[in-house]
Design an enzyme around this catalytic site. Structure first.
Site, mmCIF file in Angstrom:
data_model
loop_
_atom_site.group_PDB
_atom_site.id
_atom_site.type_symbol
_atom_site.label_atom_id
_atom_site.label_comp_id
_atom_site.label_asym_id
_atom_site.label_seq_id
_atom_site.Cartn_x
_atom_site.Cartn_y
_atom_site.Cartn_z
ATOM 1 N N ALA A 169 0.827 -1.212 0.000
ATOM 2 C CA ALA A 169 0.000 0.000 0.000
ATOM 3 C C ALA A 169 0.860 1.261 0.000
ATOM 4 C CB ALA A 169 -0.938 -0.006 1.208
ATOM 5 N N GLU A 170 1.869 1.314 0.861
ATOM 6 C CA GLU A 170 2.706 2.513 0.920
ATOM 7 C C GLU A 170 3.517 2.671 -0.363
ATOM 8 O OE1 GLU A 170 5.450 5.262 3.737
ATOM 9 O OE2 GLU A 170 4.609 3.437 4.581
ATOM 10 N N SER A 171 3.966 1.573 -0.930
ATOM 11 C CA SER A 171 4.739 1.642 -2.171
ATOM 12 C C SER A 171 3.906 2.215 -3.310
ATOM 13 C CB SER A 171 5.243 0.251 -2.555
ATOM 14 O OG SER A 171 6.121 -0.248 -1.574
#
Length: 142
Positions: free
Chosen positions: A62-64
């Protein structure tokens, strides 16, 4: 920095080399106005001890994808992006297959971007629902 779709995906996959994204086999596969999609295989390398997808791996996906997506709204010669907050609700488990992270912009400010990232399985079932806040910073002159 809006590029055409194929160049956007090439750019994301290129800057992922020799990073956590490469370690987790994250690949950017689709992009468009206000969204970016990446996929990640689910196997023992991203499992927790009970043989399920580790929540941290879902959050890393998700953060990537959310951080990469912010790059399309900045001037990357003068600005850079930092994730400053992420939250996740893990709603379903998965043991094998592929998960997809789809980041959609919720708020695009000059200094803050807010993203909703849905992590889904191959059938479209929601695995995790994440929210990411990115800060846009001016690059320091070297």
């Amino acid at each position: 920095m809006m590029l055409d779709k194929s160049k956007m995906l090439e750019y994301c996959n290129e800057f992922s080399k020799n990073t956590l994204m490469q370690t987790l086999n994250i690949e950017y596969i689709d992009a468009g106005e206000g969204f970016l999609v990446a996929k990640m295989p689910v196997n023992s390398s991203v499992h927790q001890p009970m043989g399920l997808l580790h929540g941290g791996a879902s959050v890393a996906l998700a953060e990537s994808v959310g951080s990469a997506a912010s790059h399309f709204f900045i001037n990357d010669k003068e600005q850079e992006v930092r994730g400053i907050e992420i939250s996740a609700n893990h709603l379903r488990s998965i043991r094998e297959g592929v998960v997809y992270g789809t980041a959609r912009i919720i708020h695009k400010g000059k200094t803050l971007h807010l993203w909703e990232i849905k992590v889904t399985d191959e059938s479209g079932n929601l695995i995790s629902l994440c929210k990411l806040t990115n800060m846009v910073l001016t690059k320091e002159k070297k």
